[in-house]
Scaffold this motif. Structure first.
Motif, PDB file in Angstrom:
ATOM      1  N   SER A 166      -2.459  -1.085   1.217  1.00  0.00           N
ATOM      2  CA  SER A 166      -1.831  -0.426   0.064  1.00  0.00           C
ATOM      3  C   SER A 166      -0.309  -0.523   0.138  1.00  0.00           C
ATOM      4  CB  SER A 166      -2.255   1.045  -0.011  1.00  0.00           C
ATOM      5  OG  SER A 166      -3.637   1.164  -0.250  1.00  0.00           O
ATOM      6  N   LEU A 167       0.249  -0.275   1.322  1.00  0.00           N
ATOM      7  CA  LEU A 167       1.700  -0.362   1.495  1.00  0.00           C
ATOM      8  C   LEU A 167       2.195  -1.783   1.238  1.00  0.00           C
ATOM      9  CD1 LEU A 167       2.213   1.831   4.700  1.00  0.00           C
ATOM     10  CD2 LEU A 167       2.913   2.406   2.370  1.00  0.00           C
ATOM     11  N   ALA A 168       1.439  -2.765   1.689  1.00  0.00           N
ATOM     12  CA  ALA A 168       1.820  -4.165   1.472  1.00  0.00           C
ATOM     13  C   ALA A 168       1.846  -4.518  -0.011  1.00  0.00           C
ATOM     14  CB  ALA A 168       0.877  -5.090   2.231  1.00  0.00           C
ATOM     15  N   LYS A 169       1.025  -3.818  -0.786  1.00  0.00           N
ATOM     16  CA  LYS A 169       0.992  -4.023  -2.243  1.00  0.00           C
ATOM     17  C   LYS A 169       1.996  -3.144  -2.977  1.00  0.00           C
ATOM     18  CE  LYS A 169      -3.914  -5.309  -2.437  1.00  0.00           C
ATOM     19  NZ  LYS A 169      -5.253  -4.907  -2.956  1.00  0.00           N
ATOM     20  N   GLY A 170       2.740  -2.324  -2.213  1.00  0.00           N
ATOM     21  CA  GLY A 170       3.741  -1.452  -2.823  1.00  0.00           C
ATOM     22  C   GLY A 170       3.196  -0.128  -3.294  1.00  0.00           C
ATOM     23  N   ILE A 171       2.020   0.256  -2.799  1.00  0.00           N
ATOM     24  CA  ILE A 171       1.388   1.513  -3.216  1.00  0.00           C
ATOM     25  C   ILE A 171       1.498   2.525  -2.076  1.00  0.00           C
ATOM     26  CG2 ILE A 171      -0.739   2.600  -4.002  1.00  0.00           C
ATOM     27  CD1 ILE A 171      -1.663  -0.215  -4.890  1.00  0.00           C
ATOM     28  N   SER A 172       2.090   3.675  -2.374  1.00  0.00           N
ATOM     29  CA  SER A 172       2.224   4.721  -1.367  1.00  0.00           C
ATOM     30  C   SER A 172       2.067   6.078  -2.016  1.00  0.00           C
ATOM     31  CB  SER A 172       3.592   4.626  -0.673  1.00  0.00           C
ATOM     32  OG  SER A 172       3.806   5.735   0.171  1.00  0.00           O
ATOM     33  N   GLY A 173       1.313   6.956  -1.328  1.00  0.00           N
ATOM     34  CA  GLY A 173       1.127   8.297  -1.870  1.00  0.00           C
ATOM     35  C   GLY A 173       2.318   9.200  -1.665  1.00  0.00           C
ATOM     36  N   SER A 174       3.200   8.839  -0.735  1.00  0.00           N
ATOM     37  CA  SER A 174       4.341   9.711  -0.410  1.00  0.00           C
ATOM     38  C   SER A 174       5.682   9.179  -0.888  1.00  0.00           C
ATOM     39  CB  SER A 174       4.408   9.936   1.109  1.00  0.00           C
ATOM     40  OG  SER A 174       4.511   8.693   1.784  1.00  0.00           O
ATOM     41  N   ILE A 175       5.753   7.866  -1.206  1.00  0.00           N
ATOM     42  CA  ILE A 175       7.008   7.263  -1.658  1.00  0.00           C
ATOM     43  C   ILE A 175       6.809   6.725  -3.062  1.00  0.00           C
ATOM     44  CG2 ILE A 175       8.767   5.512  -1.169  1.00  0.00           C
ATOM     45  CD1 ILE A 175       7.892   5.575   1.751  1.00  0.00           C
ATOM     46  N   ALA A 176       7.727   7.108  -3.983  1.00  0.00           N
ATOM     47  CA  ALA A 176       7.584   6.724  -5.386  1.00  0.00           C
ATOM     48  C   ALA A 176       7.609   5.212  -5.558  1.00  0.00           C
ATOM     49  CB  ALA A 176       8.696   7.372  -6.215  1.00  0.00           C
ATOM     50  N   GLN A 177       8.552   4.557  -4.916  1.00  0.00           N
ATOM     51  CA  GLN A 177       8.657   3.098  -5.035  1.00  0.00           C
ATOM     52  C   GLN A 177       9.115   2.508  -3.704  1.00  0.00           C
ATOM     53  OE1 GLN A 177      11.006   1.741  -8.308  1.00  0.00           O
ATOM     54  NE2 GLN A 177      10.498  -0.419  -8.001  1.00  0.00           N
ATOM     55  N   LEU A 178       8.320   1.604  -3.179  1.00  0.00           N
ATOM     56  CA  LEU A 178       8.654   0.976  -1.902  1.00  0.00           C
ATOM     57  C   LEU A 178       9.609  -0.179  -2.108  1.00  0.00           C
ATOM     58  CD1 LEU A 178       5.103   0.843  -0.283  1.00  0.00           C
ATOM     59  CD2 LEU A 178       6.961   2.348   0.382  1.00  0.00           C
ATOM     60  N   SER A 179      10.554  -0.355  -1.196  1.00  0.00           N
ATOM     61  CA  SER A 179      11.471  -1.485  -1.258  1.00  0.00           C
ATOM     62  C   SER A 179      10.747  -2.746  -0.813  1.00  0.00           C
ATOM     63  CB  SER A 179      12.684  -1.233  -0.362  1.00  0.00           C
ATOM     64  OG  SER A 179      12.290  -1.217   1.009  1.00  0.00           O
ATOM     65  N   GLU A 180      11.350  -3.902  -1.109  1.00  0.00           N
ATOM     66  CA  GLU A 180      10.757  -5.166  -0.684  1.00  0.00           C
ATOM     67  C   GLU A 180      10.650  -5.232   0.835  1.00  0.00           C
ATOM     68  OE1 GLU A 180       9.302  -7.685  -2.345  1.00  0.00           O
ATOM     69  OE2 GLU A 180       9.461  -6.300  -4.038  1.00  0.00           O
ATOM     70  N   LYS A 181      11.669  -4.703   1.526  1.00  0.00           N
ATOM     71  CA  LYS A 181      11.639  -4.710   2.998  1.00  0.00           C
ATOM     72  C   LYS A 181      10.475  -3.884   3.517  1.00  0.00           C
ATOM     73  CE  LYS A 181      14.437  -3.874   7.127  1.00  0.00           C
ATOM     74  NZ  LYS A 181      13.322  -3.284   7.874  1.00  0.00           N
ATOM     75  N   GLN A 182      10.218  -2.725   2.893  1.00  0.00           N
ATOM     76  CA  GLN A 182       9.106  -1.887   3.329  1.00  0.00           C
ATOM     77  C   GLN A 182       7.767  -2.595   3.125  1.00  0.00           C
ATOM     78  OE1 GLN A 182      10.275   1.538   0.917  1.00  0.00           O
ATOM     79  NE2 GLN A 182      10.499   2.782   2.792  1.00  0.00           N
TER      80      GLN A 182
END
Length: 306
Positions: A166-182
């Protein structure tokens, strides 16, 4: 697969008060005298039990697995129903072999899973066997805090494969928008987990012969120090060396479409019973699977059909 994984990890929890009564019953004293802290809500819930985060009186962070109430009668009922169903299928299909024995074997495994002392022994054996592999993490059992329906183990911090995906796809329950680095960092961690997971599987299959028999995403963690962590040791499988070699050989023969050699691999794995018509089995494999086709240089094999 994803739907089944979600179903497995989202079993509704049973009430906390029931879990606390089970702990008190197993240790024959109040929960406050067994653990210094237990989380209000379970951190995971599955078909046979649920897990709480807790602390021991010496400050160690632990996972406390508590079995569901009245589980044994439910398991025995389900196995009985399965056995009746398989008996009916045997009559309809006019099978000579007694396929009801599969229900017996499954039932034995399930009943063993209801004794957390057996799981504790499994976990300790798995740890002892794989402790020399630096990329594998197996939690320690706290035997003094383990009973038949309560299992206490070292807490394993880390991300499970579905979280990383999910994080690799930019989906996170705690962060509104993930950066490209994340997102790139999550992809790198996921790739490292996959590589080490494959290596751990090969180690179990080809070197130690002791396999974790339920490695679904909920039972895996990618730890902060970059190891693959294993959870839930209710089911282990021990393989003889000849079975390991035959399984490896079978993969090669499946990829090459060498069905005659595959039959002999299955014999070595004790899958094909004595007095089987080997020529007929080989012909059936050839008729069903035919020639192996390649897509982009990679063999297109449907292992479920095999």
């Amino acid at each position: 697969f994803q739907a089944l994984a979600e179903l497995h990890e989202r079993v509704p929890p049973f009430p906390r008060e029931d879990a606390m009564k089970i702990i008190e019953g197993e240790f024959e004293r109040p929960v406050s005298q067994v653990f210094s802290y237990i989380s209000d809500e379970p951190v995971a819930s599955a078909s046979f039990g649920q897990v709480y985060q807790g602390r021991t009186f010496d400050g160690a962070l632990v996972a406390i697995k508590v079995q569901r109430p009245n589980l044994l009668p439910s398991v025995l009922r389900d196995i009985y129903i399965l056995r009746l169903g398989l008996s009916f299928v045997r009559k309809v299909a006019k099978r000579r072999s007694n396929i009801s024995l599969y229900a017996d074997e499954l039932g034995k495994g399930f009943v063993d899973e209801l004794d957390y002392n057996i799981e504790a022994d499994n976990a300790t054996k798995f740890l002892d066997t794989h402790s020399k592999y630096s990329f594998v993490m197996v939690p320690k059992v706290l035997k003094q805090l383990t009973r038949k329906r309560v299992l206490t183990m070292e807490w394993v911090a880390g991300e499970n494969p579905r979280e990383l995906l999910s994080l690799a796809k930019g989906i996170s329950g705690s962060i509104a928008q993930l950066s490209e680095k994340q997102k790139l960092d999550a992809k790198a961690r996921l790739l490292d987990l996959v590589n080490k997971g494959v290596e751990a599987s090969l180690v179990q299959l080809l070197e130690t012969g002791l396999l974790h028999a339920d490695p679904h995403p909920g039972n895996l963690r990618y730890t902060p120090d970059g190891r693959v962590g294993f959870l839930d040791f209710g089911l282990l499988c021990e393989m003889e060396k000849k079975h390991s070699r035959a399984m490896l050989s079978s993969i090669v023969h499946i990829v090459n479409g060498d069905w005659a050699s595959l039959v002999y691999d299955l014999i070595e794995m004790d899958v094909v019973p004595p007095r089987t018509n080997l020529r007929r089995v080989t012909m059936d494999l050839e008729d069903t699977l035919g020639e192996v086709t390649y897509e982009g240089g990679i063999p297109d094999i449907k292992f479920s059909r095999v």
